[in-house]
Design a protein around this motif. Structure first.
Motif, PDB file in Angstrom:
ATOM      1  N   LEU A   1      -6.662   0.669  -3.079  1.00 46.51           N
ATOM      2  CA  LEU A   1      -5.738  -0.034  -2.180  1.00 46.51           C
ATOM      3  C   LEU A   1      -6.444  -0.630  -0.964  1.00 46.51           C
ATOM      4  O   LEU A   1      -5.822  -1.332  -0.166  1.00 46.51           O
ATOM      5  CB  LEU A   1      -4.636   0.919  -1.722  1.00 46.51           C
ATOM      6  N   ALA A   2      -7.751  -0.389  -0.838  1.00 45.19           N
ATOM      7  CA  ALA A   2      -8.501  -0.922   0.302  1.00 45.19           C
ATOM      8  C   ALA A   2      -8.500  -2.444   0.308  1.00 45.19           C
ATOM      9  O   ALA A   2      -8.535  -3.067   1.372  1.00 45.19           O
ATOM     10  CB  ALA A   2      -9.941  -0.397   0.274  1.00 45.19           C
ATOM     11  N   ALA A   3      -8.455  -3.070  -0.876  1.00 43.40           N
ATOM     12  CA  ALA A   3      -8.471  -4.534  -0.931  1.00 43.40           C
ATOM     13  C   ALA A   3      -7.258  -5.109  -0.211  1.00 43.40           C
ATOM     14  O   ALA A   3      -7.371  -6.080   0.546  1.00 43.40           O
ATOM     15  CB  ALA A   3      -8.502  -5.005  -2.384  1.00 43.40           C
ATOM     16  N   LEU A   4      -6.087  -4.522  -0.423  1.00 45.98           N
ATOM     17  CA  LEU A   4      -4.883  -4.991   0.262  1.00 45.98           C
ATOM     18  C   LEU A   4      -4.972  -4.751   1.768  1.00 45.98           C
ATOM     19  O   LEU A   4      -4.481  -5.566   2.562  1.00 45.98           O
ATOM     20  CB  LEU A   4      -3.646  -4.294  -0.299  1.00 45.98           C
ATOM     21  N   ALA A   5      -5.596  -3.651   2.164  1.00 47.74           N
ATOM     22  CA  ALA A   5      -5.764  -3.384   3.594  1.00 47.74           C
ATOM     23  C   ALA A   5      -6.628  -4.451   4.249  1.00 47.74           C
ATOM     24  O   ALA A   5      -6.375  -4.871   5.383  1.00 47.74           O
ATOM     25  CB  ALA A   5      -6.373  -1.998   3.809  1.00 47.74           C
ATOM     26  N   VAL A   6      -7.643  -4.923   3.536  1.00 49.70           N
ATOM     27  CA  VAL A   6      -8.511  -5.980   4.061  1.00 49.70           C
ATOM     28  C   VAL A   6      -7.757  -7.301   4.146  1.00 49.70           C
ATOM     29  O   VAL A   6      -7.885  -8.039   5.129  1.00 49.70           O
ATOM     30  CB  VAL A   6      -9.776  -6.107   3.195  1.00 49.70           C
ATOM     31  N   VAL A   7      -6.940  -7.607   3.146  1.00 48.88           N
ATOM     32  CA  VAL A   7      -6.117  -8.819   3.201  1.00 48.88           C
ATOM     33  C   VAL A   7      -5.202  -8.774   4.419  1.00 48.88           C
ATOM     34  O   VAL A   7      -5.047  -9.767   5.140  1.00 48.88           O
ATOM     35  CB  VAL A   7      -5.284  -8.977   1.908  1.00 48.88           C
ATOM     36  N   GLY A   8      -4.607  -7.615   4.682  1.00 56.29           N
ATOM     37  CA  GLY A   8      -3.738  -7.475   5.850  1.00 56.29           C
ATOM     38  C   GLY A   8      -4.482  -7.668   7.154  1.00 56.29           C
ATOM     39  O   GLY A   8      -3.991  -8.343   8.065  1.00 56.29           O
ATOM     40  N   ALA A   9      -5.670  -7.092   7.251  1.00 58.42           N
ATOM     41  CA  ALA A   9      -6.460  -7.218   8.475  1.00 58.42           C
ATOM     42  C   ALA A   9      -6.889  -8.656   8.718  1.00 58.42           C
ATOM     43  O   ALA A   9      -6.826  -9.163   9.843  1.00 58.42           O
ATOM     44  CB  ALA A   9      -7.678  -6.303   8.410  1.00 58.42           C
ATOM     45  N   VAL A  10      -7.335  -9.337   7.656  1.00 54.91           N
ATOM     46  CA  VAL A  10      -7.731 -10.738   7.782  1.00 54.91           C
ATOM     47  C   VAL A  10      -6.521 -11.585   8.161  1.00 54.91           C
ATOM     48  O   VAL A  10      -6.602 -12.471   9.019  1.00 54.91           O
ATOM     49  CB  VAL A  10      -8.380 -11.230   6.477  1.00 54.91           C
ATOM     50  N   GLY A  11      -5.380 -11.325   7.532  1.00 50.20           N
ATOM     51  CA  GLY A  11      -4.170 -12.058   7.851  1.00 50.20           C
ATOM     52  C   GLY A  11      -3.692 -11.825   9.263  1.00 50.20           C
ATOM     53  O   GLY A  11      -3.007 -12.675   9.850  1.00 50.20           O
ATOM     54  N   ASP A  12      -4.061 -10.690   9.838  1.00 55.14           N
ATOM     55  CA  ASP A  12      -3.683 -10.352  11.210  1.00 55.14           C
ATOM     56  C   ASP A  12      -4.719 -10.845  12.214  1.00 55.14           C
ATOM     57  O   ASP A  12      -4.716 -10.424  13.363  1.00 55.14           O
ATOM     58  CB  ASP A  12      -3.496  -8.835  11.350  1.00 55.14           C
TER      59      ASP A  12
ATOM     60  N   GLU B   1     -15.936  -0.709   3.451  1.00 54.22           N
ATOM     61  CA  GLU B   1     -16.929   0.084   2.729  1.00 54.22           C
ATOM     62  C   GLU B   1     -16.286   0.846   1.573  1.00 54.22           C
ATOM     63  O   GLU B   1     -16.849   0.917   0.469  1.00 54.22           O
ATOM     64  CB  GLU B   1     -17.611   1.066   3.686  1.00 54.22           C
ATOM     65  N   GLU B   2     -15.096   1.403   1.804  1.00 57.27           N
ATOM     66  CA  GLU B   2     -14.428   2.140   0.733  1.00 57.27           C
ATOM     67  C   GLU B   2     -13.999   1.201  -0.392  1.00 57.27           C
ATOM     68  O   GLU B   2     -14.046   1.557  -1.567  1.00 57.27           O
ATOM     69  CB  GLU B   2     -13.217   2.900   1.287  1.00 57.27           C
ATOM     70  N   GLY B   3     -13.570  -0.004  -0.025  1.00 57.40           N
ATOM     71  CA  GLY B   3     -13.187  -0.977  -1.039  1.00 57.40           C
ATOM     72  C   GLY B   3     -14.363  -1.404  -1.892  1.00 57.40           C
ATOM     73  O   GLY B   3     -14.241  -1.583  -3.115  1.00 57.40           O
ATOM     74  N   VAL B   4     -15.522  -1.584  -1.260  1.00 58.34           N
ATOM     75  CA  VAL B   4     -16.734  -1.939  -2.004  1.00 58.34           C
ATOM     76  C   VAL B   4     -17.118  -0.797  -2.944  1.00 58.34           C
ATOM     77  O   VAL B   4     -17.442  -1.013  -4.120  1.00 58.34           O
ATOM     78  CB  VAL B   4     -17.881  -2.268  -1.031  1.00 58.34           C
ATOM     79  N   ASP B   5     -17.063   0.434  -2.425  1.00 57.83           N
ATOM     80  CA  ASP B   5     -17.390   1.590  -3.259  1.00 57.83           C
ATOM     81  C   ASP B   5     -16.437   1.724  -4.445  1.00 57.83           C
ATOM     82  O   ASP B   5     -16.831   2.143  -5.537  1.00 57.83           O
ATOM     83  CB  ASP B   5     -17.342   2.880  -2.429  1.00 57.83           C
ATOM     84  N   ALA B   6     -15.181   1.344  -4.240  1.00 57.39           N
ATOM     85  CA  ALA B   6     -14.181   1.453  -5.301  1.00 57.39           C
ATOM     86  C   ALA B   6     -14.255   0.301  -6.293  1.00 57.39           C
ATOM     87  O   ALA B   6     -13.582   0.319  -7.325  1.00 57.39           O
ATOM     88  CB  ALA B   6     -12.780   1.511  -4.686  1.00 57.39           C
ATOM     89  N   GLY B   7     -15.060  -0.714  -5.976  1.00 56.11           N
ATOM     90  CA  GLY B   7     -15.214  -1.830  -6.892  1.00 56.11           C
ATOM     91  C   GLY B   7     -14.126  -2.876  -6.804  1.00 56.11           C
ATOM     92  O   GLY B   7     -14.001  -3.723  -7.687  1.00 56.11           O
ATOM     93  N   VAL B   8     -13.326  -2.851  -5.730  1.00 53.81           N
ATOM     94  CA  VAL B   8     -12.249  -3.833  -5.600  1.00 53.81           C
ATOM     95  C   VAL B   8     -12.587  -4.914  -4.582  1.00 53.81           C
ATOM     96  O   VAL B   8     -11.841  -5.881  -4.441  1.00 53.81           O
ATOM     97  CB  VAL B   8     -10.917  -3.151  -5.200  1.00 53.81           C
ATOM     98  N   LEU B   9     -13.702  -4.769  -3.871  1.00 52.94           N
ATOM     99  CA  LEU B   9     -14.118  -5.743  -2.871  1.00 52.94           C
ATOM    100  C   LEU B   9     -15.594  -6.080  -3.032  1.00 52.94           C
ATOM    101  O   LEU B   9     -16.391  -5.230  -3.429  1.00 52.94           O
ATOM    102  CB  LEU B   9     -13.908  -5.204  -1.450  1.00 52.94           C
ATOM    103  N   GLU B  10     -15.919  -7.322  -2.710  1.00 55.46           N
ATOM    104  CA  GLU B  10     -17.307  -7.748  -2.569  1.00 55.46           C
ATOM    105  C   GLU B  10     -17.409  -8.461  -1.219  1.00 55.46           C
ATOM    106  O   GLU B  10     -16.477  -9.158  -0.799  1.00 55.46           O
ATOM    107  CB  GLU B  10     -17.699  -8.725  -3.673  1.00 55.46           C
ATOM    108  N   THR B  11     -18.504  -8.264  -0.530  1.00 51.77           N
ATOM    109  CA  THR B  11     -18.709  -8.940   0.752  1.00 51.77           C
ATOM    110  C   THR B  11     -20.054  -9.641   0.751  1.00 51.77           C
ATOM    111  O   THR B  11     -20.956  -9.287  -0.020  1.00 51.77           O
ATOM    112  CB  THR B  11     -18.660  -7.953   1.932  1.00 51.77           C
TER     113      THR B  11
ATOM    114  N   ILE C   1       0.835  -1.205   0.000  1.00 50.32           N
ATOM    115  CA  ILE C   1       0.000   0.000   0.000  1.00 50.32           C
ATOM    116  C   ILE C   1       0.864   1.248   0.000  1.00 50.32           C
ATOM    117  O   ILE C   1       0.659   2.178  -0.799  1.00 50.32           O
ATOM    118  CB  ILE C   1      -0.941  -0.007   1.225  1.00 50.32           C
ATOM    119  N   ALA C   2       1.860   1.270   0.883  1.00 51.86           N
ATOM    120  CA  ALA C   2       2.738   2.437   0.973  1.00 51.86           C
ATOM    121  C   ALA C   2       3.549   2.620  -0.307  1.00 51.86           C
ATOM    122  O   ALA C   2       3.756   3.752  -0.777  1.00 51.86           O
ATOM    123  CB  ALA C   2       3.674   2.290   2.171  1.00 51.86           C
TER     124      ALA C   2
END
Length: 510
Positions: A188-199, A216-226, A41-42
């Motif tokens: 980049l929210a999708a990677l943040a979610v992967v990190g959180a799940v991995g943690d 929510e931001e990842g869903v809005d950006a179209g990179v995540l589905e829940t 992400i960084a």
């Protein structure tokens, strides 16, 4: 700029402005899934902002590692997924003018602060369950985008006409699947979610708090589905019999750890379970087919006397990376994080970073090879611990693996072994493994990994405090989170560490 976590907005902006002032930045990050996604992400945020940078990874930010960083010519160092707990050491170099630290972390801070310190714990947000290191990096990335270009436009939304698959995401062909970069960095929210799940922050099967805002931001950006789904590991990649056989978090007699039982269970369902001679996978089932399997699984659990609370754990929130192909381990946040853990923990952080940055050729193939080796090592380690057993104290249980389990995975092994024969889930587990520094001297250090459960945390357990106090009392150091923590202690001091840890845990849980 408000960002996904308003409480962190001002500090994130200050950190972003400091990075923008730098001629170049050294990015230093941890090596687990949360650390790799934090770095990815960084990396993308710095690149998009036009800031030159270099990336280094450390499995532990100890005094030697900080000294090596200080010896570089970088005047600005961005620490992701570590740095807070080492602020006492980092601060000494800052005071000497070696570099200016910018920290995006979520671990318990040392008894010192610095100006550019982005950590949810400083603002009343739980860093063990509400925001991961990758989440902190994401908050910083959003701020960096705003500082770079002014407030980014948030109007971009998903294409309403894109194809939708049975697991809730869009159909995508092979090759590079990195989504188009967004000016606001929300992709980049999708990677943040992967990190959180991995943690392990998806307690109760779902991400909460600030993590939820990032979702929510990842869903809005179209990179995540829940969506609500069966909470089993391997829904994308494992054949249905193996998915059920290896699903042991909720033990269902006659199915879990029972190859024949899993096959008989599936054969009893009125479903097309094979196509072209191959077992189907969960991700390829229709919603009706999934409902048939899930309902039958719940019925079997009830009939087998599985407690209601455990049965509830069979269902959770699925986090699907919409731009990844169906059937890929990168499509499911949990499987993605496991793949990442199989890279840097075997000295190949470059491979994990490459996968995070969209390399679906050489990096992904190498990561898959490492994952196969990782699974074998985990299985071997769990078998070793289960076979030899653990030592039970009044309040903790522990084992010493010596050099038979890699120090980088001994904590994962310890957590996965909890609940096996003779290994309780009602006590935290502490694992020791010799550090692989190639030294033969009496000063060799030992890695300590501690794991608990969220239920123990609710009763008062805080392993960050336990390993921190116990390790420092034996001339070591450590920290982490309430449910998982780590330390380093001198070889020969393990017995005293256990004695102190047992006493501290007893006080916390009394």
């Amino acid at each position: 700029m408000t960002g996904p976590v308003p409480e962190l907005a001002d500090r994130a902006t200050a950190c972003a402005e400091r990075l923008h002032e730098a001629e170049r930045v050294l990015l230093a990050s941890h090596i687990d899934a949360d650390g790799l996604t934090s770095a990815a992400i960084a990396t993308q945020a710095l690149e998009r902002a036009g800031i030159p940078f270099e990336v280094v990874f450390e499995k532990q930010l100890d005094e030697d590692a900080v000294a090596d960083i200080a010896a570089t010519e970088y005047e600005t160092v961005l620490f992701t997924d570590f740095g807070s707990g080492q602020l006492d050491v980092v601060g000494e170099y800052e005071d000497d003018g070696a570099f200016t630290p910018v920290i995006a972390d979520h671990h318990q801070p040392a008894d010192r602060d610095t100006e550019y310190h982005l950590n949810p714990l400083l603002f009343g947000i739980n860093g063990a369950s509400e925001l991961s290191g990758a989440g902190a990096s994401y908050v910083l990335a959003r701020a960096l985008a705003a500082v770079t270009d002014g407030e980014p436009a948030d109007e971009q939304t998903r294409d309403p006409d894109r194809a939708v698959t049975t697991d809730g995401g869009s159909a995508t062909e092979g090759g590079s699947t990195a989504p188009a970069a967004r000016a606001d960095n929300r992709d980049l929210a999708a990677l943040a979610v992967v990190g959180a799940v991995g943690d392990m922050q998806a307690s109760g099967g779902e991400l909460h708090g600030a993590n939820g805002k990032i979702v929510e931001e990842g869903v809005d950006a179209g990179v995540l589905e829940t969506g609500t789904d069966l909470a089993l590991y391997g829904k994308q990649t494992r054949p249905l019999p193996k998915l059920l056989e290896y699903a042991t978090d909720v033990h269902i007699p006659g199915i879990s750890n029972d190859e024949g039982g899993a096959l008989r269970f599936l054969d009893g369902l009125d479903l097309e379970l094979k196509r072209d001679g191959e077992w189907r996978r969960w991700a390829g089932l229709t919603n009706d087919e999934k409902q048939t399997v899930a309902s039958a699984l719940v019925r079997r659990a009830v009939e087998s006397g599985v407690p209601a609370g455990k049965i509830d754990q069979l269902v959770g929130t699925a986090y699907v990376l919409s731009n990844e192909p169906v059937g890929s381990e990168l499509r499911d946040a949990s499987e993605f994080s496991t793949l990442l853990n199989a890279t840097a923990r075997y000295e190949r952080a470059d491979v994990g970073l490459g996968v995070c940055l969209g390399d679906r050729d050489d990096a992904l193939e190498r990561a898959r090879t490492l994952l196969r080796d990782h699974r074998r090592n985990l299985s071997s380690g769990i078998d070793l611990v289960t076979r030899e057993g653990v030592t039970h104290e009044d309040n903790i249980q522990w084992f010493h693996a010596g050099d038979r389990i890699r120090e980088t995975i001994v904590g994962i092994v310890a957590g996965m072994a909890m609940g096996n024969d003779g290994i309780s889930r009602s006590k935290p587990i502490i694992a020791f493994a010799e550090k692989t520094d190639g030294s033969d001297t009496d000063e060799v250090e030992v890695k300590v990994s501690a794991r608990g459960t969220h239920n123990l945390v609710r009763r008062g357990l805080d392993l960050s405090v336990v390993v921190g106090e116990a390790s420092r009392a034996v001339d070591g150091d450590g920290g982490g989170h309430d449910v998982a923590a780590g330390a380093t202690v001198p070889r020969g001091r393990e017995e005293k560490f256990v004695e102190l840890a047992d006493e501290i845990v007893g006080e916390q849980l009394s």
